[in-house]
Design a protein around this motif. Structure first.
Motif, PDB file in Angstrom:
ATOM      1  N   ALA A 105      34.713  29.766  53.060  1.00 41.57           N
ATOM      2  CA  ALA A 105      36.155  29.965  53.282  1.00 41.57           C
ATOM      3  C   ALA A 105      36.946  29.604  52.027  1.00 41.57           C
ATOM      4  O   ALA A 105      37.886  30.319  51.649  1.00 41.57           O
ATOM      5  N   VAL A 106      36.553  28.521  51.358  1.00 42.96           N
ATOM      6  CA  VAL A 106      37.234  28.134  50.117  1.00 42.96           C
ATOM      7  C   VAL A 106      36.970  29.186  49.038  1.00 42.96           C
ATOM      8  O   VAL A 106      37.888  29.602  48.324  1.00 42.96           O
ATOM      9  N   ALA A 107      35.731  29.643  48.926  1.00 37.43           N
ATOM     10  CA  ALA A 107      35.395  30.660  47.921  1.00 37.43           C
ATOM     11  C   ALA A 107      36.181  31.944  48.155  1.00 37.43           C
ATOM     12  O   ALA A 107      36.656  32.576  47.194  1.00 37.43           O
ATOM     13  N   THR A 108      36.367  32.335  49.399  1.00 37.92           N
ATOM     14  CA  THR A 108      37.160  33.525  49.725  1.00 37.92           C
ATOM     15  C   THR A 108      38.614  33.326  49.303  1.00 37.92           C
ATOM     16  O   THR A 108      39.238  34.223  48.726  1.00 37.92           O
ATOM     17  N   ALA A 109      39.148  32.148  49.580  1.00 37.47           N
ATOM     18  CA  ALA A 109      40.535  31.846  49.197  1.00 37.47           C
ATOM     19  C   ALA A 109      40.685  31.844  47.673  1.00 37.47           C
ATOM     20  O   ALA A 109      41.674  32.363  47.134  1.00 37.47           O
ATOM     21  N   VAL A 110      39.708  31.280  46.963  1.00 40.64           N
ATOM     22  CA  VAL A 110      39.750  31.237  45.496  1.00 40.64           C
ATOM     23  C   VAL A 110      39.694  32.651  44.927  1.00 40.64           C
ATOM     24  O   VAL A 110      40.442  32.995  44.005  1.00 40.64           O
ATOM     25  N   ALA A 111      38.833  33.501  45.487  1.00 37.20           N
ATOM     26  CA  ALA A 111      38.737  34.891  45.017  1.00 37.20           C
ATOM     27  C   ALA A 111      40.058  35.623  45.235  1.00 37.20           C
ATOM     28  O   ALA A 111      40.509  36.388  44.368  1.00 37.20           O
ATOM     29  N   ALA A 112      40.698  35.392  46.378  1.00 35.99           N
ATOM     30  CA  ALA A 112      41.996  36.019  46.650  1.00 35.99           C
ATOM     31  C   ALA A 112      43.045  35.530  45.654  1.00 35.99           C
ATOM     32  O   ALA A 112      43.855  36.313  45.150  1.00 35.99           O
ATOM     33  N   TYR A 113      43.047  34.233  45.364  1.00 36.73           N
ATOM     34  CA  TYR A 113      43.992  33.675  44.391  1.00 36.73           C
ATOM     35  C   TYR A 113      43.779  34.319  43.029  1.00 36.73           C
ATOM     36  O   TYR A 113      44.720  34.770  42.387  1.00 36.73           O
ATOM     37  N   ASN A 114      42.540  34.340  42.581  1.00 34.89           N
ATOM     38  CA  ASN A 114      42.234  34.882  41.252  1.00 34.89           C
ATOM     39  C   ASN A 114      42.488  36.382  41.159  1.00 34.89           C
ATOM     40  O   ASN A 114      42.705  36.899  40.067  1.00 34.89           O
ATOM     41  N   GLY A 115      42.483  37.070  42.281  1.00 39.34           N
ATOM     42  CA  GLY A 115      42.769  38.504  42.294  1.00 39.34           C
ATOM     43  C   GLY A 115      44.250  38.815  42.388  1.00 39.34           C
ATOM     44  O   GLY A 115      44.655  39.974  42.316  1.00 39.34           O
ATOM     45  N   GLY A 116      45.066  37.797  42.533  1.00 43.24           N
ATOM     46  CA  GLY A 116      46.510  37.989  42.674  1.00 43.24           C
ATOM     47  C   GLY A 116      47.240  37.833  41.359  1.00 43.24           C
ATOM     48  O   GLY A 116      46.660  37.946  40.278  1.00 43.24           O
ATOM     49  N   THR A 117      48.525  37.541  41.465  1.00 42.78           N
ATOM     50  CA  THR A 117      49.380  37.453  40.277  1.00 42.78           C
ATOM     51  C   THR A 117      49.861  36.032  39.979  1.00 42.78           C
ATOM     52  O   THR A 117      50.690  35.838  39.104  1.00 42.78           O
ATOM     53  N   ASP A 118      49.332  35.044  40.703  1.00 41.96           N
ATOM     54  CA  ASP A 118      49.741  33.658  40.467  1.00 41.96           C
ATOM     55  C   ASP A 118      49.246  33.172  39.105  1.00 41.96           C
ATOM     56  O   ASP A 118      48.238  33.660  38.591  1.00 41.96           O
ATOM     57  N   PRO A 119      49.920  32.179  38.522  1.00 41.42           N
ATOM     58  CA  PRO A 119      49.525  31.657  37.208  1.00 41.42           C
ATOM     59  C   PRO A 119      48.138  31.026  37.220  1.00 41.42           C
ATOM     60  O   PRO A 119      47.703  30.468  38.227  1.00 41.42           O
ATOM     61  N   GLY A 120      47.457  31.091  36.084  1.00 42.06           N
ATOM     62  CA  GLY A 120      46.189  30.408  35.904  1.00 42.06           C
ATOM     63  C   GLY A 120      45.074  30.977  36.751  1.00 42.06           C
ATOM     64  O   GLY A 120      45.182  32.068  37.312  1.00 42.06           O
ATOM     65  N   SER A 121      43.989  30.208  36.835  1.00 36.26           N
ATOM     66  CA  SER A 121      42.842  30.630  37.640  1.00 36.26           C
ATOM     67  C   SER A 121      42.233  29.418  38.326  1.00 36.26           C
ATOM     68  O   SER A 121      42.444  28.272  37.922  1.00 36.26           O
ATOM     69  N   LEU A 122      41.478  29.692  39.383  1.00 37.69           N
ATOM     70  CA  LEU A 122      40.825  28.646  40.157  1.00 37.69           C
ATOM     71  C   LEU A 122      39.315  28.834  40.126  1.00 37.69           C
ATOM     72  O   LEU A 122      38.824  29.965  40.042  1.00 37.69           O
TER      73      LEU A 122
END
Length: 172
Positions: A105-122
Motif C-alpha cells: 500500500a505504501v509502495a502504491t502511494a509512493v508510485a502515485a506521488y512520483n507519477g504526479g506533479t508534486d515537488p521532489g520524489s519519494l
C-alpha cells in the motif's frame, strides 16, 4: 529553507602599505568564522481515518495522509519510519493487512506521488519501513496518501484496532 546550520568566514589577507612601512597580519586575529543557526524545521505529520467498516458497500478503505512541512534545499532528504501495529486485529492479516500488504500500500502511494506533479520524489524501503523524500528545491513535499482496506471476513468478532504511526525522523 530547512538547511541546517551554515558557516562563513571573514578574513584579512595580504597586508601592505604604499609607504613601504612594515605592515603585519596578526597570527591569531585575522579571521572570524560565523555560524548562522537555522531556525527552520521540517515537520512530519500523519492524519487519517479513526474508524472504518469491514463492509465494502459502506467504506472499507481507510486513508492516511503523510505530510512534510518545510522546504528543503535541492537534493536534501528527509526520512521517516512508517509502521502498522496490530492492536486487536488478527496478526495473520485476515482482518486488515499483513506487513507485506502494508508495504504494498505504501509502495502504491509512493508510485502515485512520483507519477504526479508534486515537488521532489519519494522512496520507500520495505525492510526498514523507511520513507525518504528527496527535494528538488521547488517547494514542500505534497501529501502522500496511503489507503488500507479492512477485510470483510464475515466473523462476529467485535470492533478491532490497529495503529499507523511515524517515528525516527531524519535529514541530510
Amino acid at each position: 529553507l530547512v538547511e541546517g546550520d551554515e558557516t562563513y568566514t571573514v578574513a584579512l589577507a595580504t597586508p601592505g602599505s604604499t609607504t613601504g612601512a612594515a605592515v603585519a597580519l596578526s597570527a591569531t586575529n585575522f579571521a572570524v568564522t560565523t555560524t548562522i543557526a537555522d531556525n527552520d524545521t521540517a515537520t512530519w505529520s500523519l492524519s487519517g481515518e479513526t474508524s472504518v467498516t469491514e463492509d465494502p458497500a459502506v467504506n472499507n478503505t481507510a486513508s492516511y495522509t503523510v505530510s512534510l512541512g518545510g522546504t528543503l534545499q535541492d537534493l536534501e532528504t528527509a526520512s521517516i519510519v512508517l509502521s502498522l501495529t496490530n492492536g486487536t486485529t488478527n496478526t495473520n492479516g485476515s482482518d486488515l493487512a499483513t506487513e507485506t500488504e502494508f508495504d504494498a500500500a505504501v509502495a502504491t502511494a509512493v508510485a502515485a506521488y512520483n507519477g504526479g506533479t508534486d515537488p521532489g520524489s519519494l522512496a520507500y524501503v520495505a525492510g526498514t519501513n523507511t520513507l525518504t523524500f528527496t527535494s528538488d528545491g521547488t517547494g514542500a513535499m505534497g501529501n502522500l496518501v496511503i489507503d488500507l482496506t479492512a477485510v470483510n471476513d464475515l466473523l462476529v468478532e467485535g470492533d478491532e484496532t490497529y495503529t499507523v504511526a511515524l517515528a525516527t525522523p531524519g535529514s541530510t
